[in-house]
Design a protein around this motif. Structure first.
Motif, mmCIF file in Angstrom:
data_model
loop_
_atom_site.group_PDB
_atom_site.id
_atom_site.type_symbol
_atom_site.label_atom_id
_atom_site.label_comp_id
_atom_site.label_asym_id
_atom_site.label_seq_id
_atom_site.Cartn_x
_atom_site.Cartn_y
_atom_site.Cartn_z
ATOM 1 N N GLY A 47 12.149 -9.521 -2.797
ATOM 2 C CA GLY A 47 11.601 -9.438 -1.444
ATOM 3 C C GLY A 47 11.723 -8.082 -0.794
ATOM 4 O O GLY A 47 11.644 -7.978 0.438
ATOM 5 N N ILE A 48 11.897 -7.029 -1.582
ATOM 6 C CA ILE A 48 12.020 -5.678 -1.016
ATOM 7 C C ILE A 48 10.628 -5.155 -0.656
ATOM 8 O O ILE A 48 9.772 -5.011 -1.536
ATOM 9 C CB ILE A 48 12.656 -4.710 -2.026
ATOM 10 C CG1 ILE A 48 14.022 -5.224 -2.493
ATOM 11 C CG2 ILE A 48 12.786 -3.312 -1.426
ATOM 12 C CD1 ILE A 48 14.539 -4.498 -3.730
ATOM 13 N N PRO A 49 10.364 -4.858 0.604
ATOM 14 C CA PRO A 49 9.069 -4.261 0.966
ATOM 15 C C PRO A 49 8.947 -2.858 0.360
ATOM 16 O O PRO A 49 9.798 -1.996 0.599
ATOM 17 C CB PRO A 49 9.116 -4.207 2.495
ATOM 18 C CG PRO A 49 10.152 -5.217 2.890
ATOM 19 C CD PRO A 49 11.177 -5.156 1.803
ATOM 20 N N CYS A 50 7.925 -2.653 -0.436
ATOM 21 C CA CYS A 50 7.739 -1.379 -1.140
ATOM 22 C C CYS A 50 6.332 -0.834 -0.888
ATOM 23 O O CYS A 50 5.346 -1.568 -1.011
ATOM 24 C CB CYS A 50 7.919 -1.561 -2.642
ATOM 25 S SG CYS A 50 9.574 -2.075 -3.160
ATOM 26 N N THR A 51 6.259 0.454 -0.581
ATOM 27 C CA THR A 51 4.974 1.133 -0.409
ATOM 28 C C THR A 51 4.942 2.376 -1.274
ATOM 29 O O THR A 51 5.808 3.251 -1.154
ATOM 30 C CB THR A 51 4.740 1.537 1.054
ATOM 31 O OG1 THR A 51 4.813 0.379 1.887
ATOM 32 C CG2 THR A 51 3.369 2.185 1.210
ATOM 33 N N GLY A 52 3.939 2.462 -2.142
ATOM 34 C CA GLY A 52 3.748 3.644 -2.967
ATOM 35 C C GLY A 52 2.638 4.507 -2.397
ATOM 36 O O GLY A 52 1.587 3.999 -2.007
ATOM 37 N N LEU A 53 2.871 5.806 -2.326
ATOM 38 C CA LEU A 53 1.890 6.748 -1.793
ATOM 39 C C LEU A 53 1.426 7.668 -2.901
ATOM 40 O O LEU A 53 2.227 8.415 -3.484
ATOM 41 C CB LEU A 53 2.495 7.562 -0.649
ATOM 42 C CG LEU A 53 2.931 6.768 0.589
ATOM 43 C CD1 LEU A 53 3.646 7.680 1.578
ATOM 44 C CD2 LEU A 53 1.720 6.114 1.244
ATOM 45 N N ARG A 54 0.135 7.633 -3.182
ATOM 46 C CA ARG A 54 -0.442 8.488 -4.215
ATOM 47 C C ARG A 54 -0.859 9.818 -3.592
ATOM 48 O O ARG A 54 -1.895 9.924 -2.939
ATOM 49 C CB ARG A 54 -1.638 7.795 -4.872
ATOM 50 C CG ARG A 54 -1.233 6.594 -5.709
ATOM 51 C CD ARG A 54 -2.433 5.852 -6.265
ATOM 52 N NE ARG A 54 -2.012 4.712 -7.085
ATOM 53 C CZ ARG A 54 -2.813 3.720 -7.461
ATOM 54 N NH1 ARG A 54 -4.094 3.718 -7.083
ATOM 55 N NH2 ARG A 54 -2.342 2.732 -8.198
ATOM 56 N N PHE A 55 -0.018 10.829 -3.790
ATOM 57 C CA PHE A 55 -0.276 12.149 -3.214
ATOM 58 C C PHE A 55 -1.417 12.850 -3.943
ATOM 59 O O PHE A 55 -1.490 12.837 -5.175
ATOM 60 C CB PHE A 55 0.964 13.037 -3.312
ATOM 61 C CG PHE A 55 2.128 12.570 -2.479
ATOM 62 C CD1 PHE A 55 1.951 12.234 -1.158
ATOM 63 C CD2 PHE A 55 3.394 12.478 -3.033
ATOM 64 C CE1 PHE A 55 3.028 11.814 -0.392
ATOM 65 C CE2 PHE A 55 4.474 12.060 -2.268
ATOM 66 C CZ PHE A 55 4.292 11.728 -0.949
ATOM 67 N N TYR A 83 -1.116 3.178 -1.342
ATOM 68 C CA TYR A 83 -2.084 3.924 -0.544
ATOM 69 C C TYR A 83 -2.324 5.301 -1.144
ATOM 70 O O TYR A 83 -1.387 5.955 -1.631
ATOM 71 C CB TYR A 83 -1.580 4.140 0.887
ATOM 72 C CG TYR A 83 -1.462 2.911 1.734
ATOM 73 C CD1 TYR A 83 -2.589 2.298 2.280
ATOM 74 C CD2 TYR A 83 -0.207 2.361 2.019
ATOM 75 C CE1 TYR A 83 -2.468 1.175 3.078
ATOM 76 C CE2 TYR A 83 -0.080 1.236 2.819
ATOM 77 C CZ TYR A 83 -1.220 0.644 3.345
ATOM 78 O OH TYR A 83 -1.094 -0.473 4.129
ATOM 79 N N ASN A 84 -3.566 5.741 -1.089
ATOM 80 C CA ASN A 84 -3.858 7.157 -1.286
ATOM 81 C C ASN A 84 -3.438 7.908 -0.036
ATOM 82 O O ASN A 84 -3.637 7.427 1.088
ATOM 83 C CB ASN A 84 -5.358 7.394 -1.494
ATOM 84 C CG ASN A 84 -5.861 6.897 -2.825
ATOM 85 O OD1 ASN A 84 -5.106 6.780 -3.791
ATOM 86 N ND2 ASN A 84 -7.152 6.598 -2.894
ATOM 87 N N ILE A 85 -2.871 9.094 -0.225
ATOM 88 C CA ILE A 85 -2.568 9.940 0.926
ATOM 89 C C ILE A 85 -3.013 11.355 0.582
ATOM 90 O O ILE A 85 -2.503 11.983 -0.344
ATOM 91 C CB ILE A 85 -1.073 9.861 1.324
ATOM 92 C CG1 ILE A 85 -0.799 10.721 2.559
ATOM 93 C CG2 ILE A 85 -0.150 10.218 0.173
ATOM 94 C CD1 ILE A 85 0.565 10.460 3.198
ATOM 95 N N GLY A 86 -4.019 11.809 1.290
ATOM 96 C CA GLY A 86 -4.600 13.113 1.001
ATOM 97 C C GLY A 86 -5.737 13.406 1.960
ATOM 98 O O GLY A 86 -5.950 12.680 2.933
ATOM 99 N N ASN A 87 -6.455 14.449 1.662
ATOM 100 C CA ASN A 87 -7.591 14.850 2.480
ATOM 101 C C ASN A 87 -8.860 14.291 1.851
ATOM 102 O O ASN A 87 -9.081 14.450 0.652
ATOM 103 C CB ASN A 87 -7.667 16.376 2.563
ATOM 104 C CG ASN A 87 -8.500 16.856 3.727
ATOM 105 O OD1 ASN A 87 -9.510 16.243 4.061
ATOM 106 N ND2 ASN A 87 -8.091 17.949 4.343
ATOM 107 N N ASP A 88 -9.680 13.625 2.639
ATOM 108 C CA ASP A 88 -10.902 13.045 2.076
ATOM 109 C C ASP A 88 -12.048 14.058 1.993
ATOM 110 O O ASP A 88 -13.150 13.711 1.580
ATOM 111 C CB ASP A 88 -11.340 11.796 2.851
ATOM 112 C CG ASP A 88 -11.504 12.046 4.337
ATOM 113 O OD1 ASP A 88 -11.339 13.202 4.771
ATOM 114 O OD2 ASP A 88 -11.785 11.076 5.066
#
Length: 337
Positions: free
Chosen positions: A171-179, A260-265
């Motif tokens: 039950g650990i809330p985890c968020t991965g960010l794709r730089f 989530y993707n995290i970057g400039n579109d």
């Protein structure tokens, strides 16, 4: 809140630590200060906040299970941002064991710490490199990432899958960010902008792969940090509309998990990036044109619509402004005339 940030001597990690301290959080920093690149640069990053009353530093390696366990047991962080990793896509070809020790075994130690101490939210760094052989642009979190082209990308893909399993089991809330390609002041010396600047100022040629025609979602570090902190404050929940017969890779119906993707579109061609750098330096580059390197992809383009919807993430810094800020920092730090 109390936040454990790994990689605080690193490029992105040092900026994140500063941002959290500025807004009043307590930061527990964890970094090995390895010699993959100039340790003095890492120490200089840390010096900006090492003596802050709300900062505590731990000198340790993620691959050291006892050190990570002690960090969690002693400081009991409420949330964790895992940015420590062995970086450098090409370095992995020569040093595969270091990558697995840091990026896989080290990440397991982080997950175990989160499990044992009831961490509210784990935010961890992934990479756009996980898209690998996929050529459908822009890259979307809803696409498959089953064909990584480098070991570095494979370790980050493993992180995503490990986090999902821990989210499901415990039950650990985890968020991965794709730089996507991050740049800016205090950047890494092995990255293109740093290498180009050093070579141009020295009158040496720069290596321009793919003849400079590939495009990247170049993203200024302040925009990345803003996204990280916003996500930290928004732990994921299980996706109520997730369909197990057609599973969406970006979320989960069986775990509090998001990618989530995290970057400039807005993408920029490498030749334009170099042109902006030349303008900022007031000096032309000598370019050695080369074919695309093995493991590199022709283009990256970030679809960040999911991050916009989740936390109103909107990159603000143009390449023109961002490169100018980097050059200013570089000139100050290295005392260039």
């Amino acid at each position: 809140m109390k936040v454990l940030v790994t990689g605080t001597a690193g490029f992105i990690g040092s900026h994140v630590a500063l941002k959290l301290l500025e807004r009043g959080d307590e930061v527990i920093g964890f970094d090995s200060l390895n010699d993959y690149y100039d340790v003095n640069l890492k120490k200089a990053r840390l010096a900006r906040f090492m003596n802050h009353p709300s900062y505590t530093h731990i000198h340790g390696d993620l691959a050291d299970r006892a050190a990570v366990e002690a960090a969690f047991a002693t400081h009991k962080p409420q949330r964790v941002i895992n940015l420590a990793a062995q970086a450098g896509v090409r370095y992995a070809a020569e040093n595969p064991h270091i990558y697995v020790a840091s990026n896989v075994t080290g990440f397991l130690h982080i997950l175990e710490g989160c499990r044992q101490h009831g961490v509210e939210h784990l935010v961890f760094a992934s990479t756009s490199s996980v898209y690998g052989a996929n050529r459908a642009m822009p890259f979307s979190e809803h696409q498959s990432t089953e064909h990584p082209l480098t070991l570095y990308a494979a370790t980050k893909k493993a992180n995503e899958q490990m986090a999902h399993s821990y989210g499901h089991l415990y039950g650990i809330p985890c968020t991965g960010l794709r730089f996507f390609t991050v740049y800016g002041p205090w950047g890494r010396p092995d990255m293109a902008l740093f290498l180009f600047t050093k070579a141009i100022l020295a009158g040496e040629p720069i290596k321009v792969f793919n003849h400079g025609h590939h495009k990247r979602s170049f993203t200024y570090v302040d925009d990345i940090v803003e996204g990280i902190v916003r996500i930290l404050d928004n732990p994921p929940a299980k996706d109520a509309v997730w369909d197990a017969t057609a599973p969406d890779p970006a979320s989960s119906g069986v775990a509090p998990f998001r990618i989530y993707n995290i970057g400039n579109d807005e993408t920029v061609e490498l030749l334009r990036y170099i042109e902006v750098l030349e303008q900022c330096l007031g000096k032309k580059a000598q370019m050695q044109m080369l074919p695309l390197q093995a493991g590199d992809v022709p283009d990256t383009e970030a679809d960040v619509s999911e991050l916009i919807a989740a936390v109103d993430y909107r990159p603000k810094v143009s390449v023109e402004k961002g490169v100018a800020e980097f050059v200013k920092w570089y000139s100050d730090y290295y005392q260039c005339s």
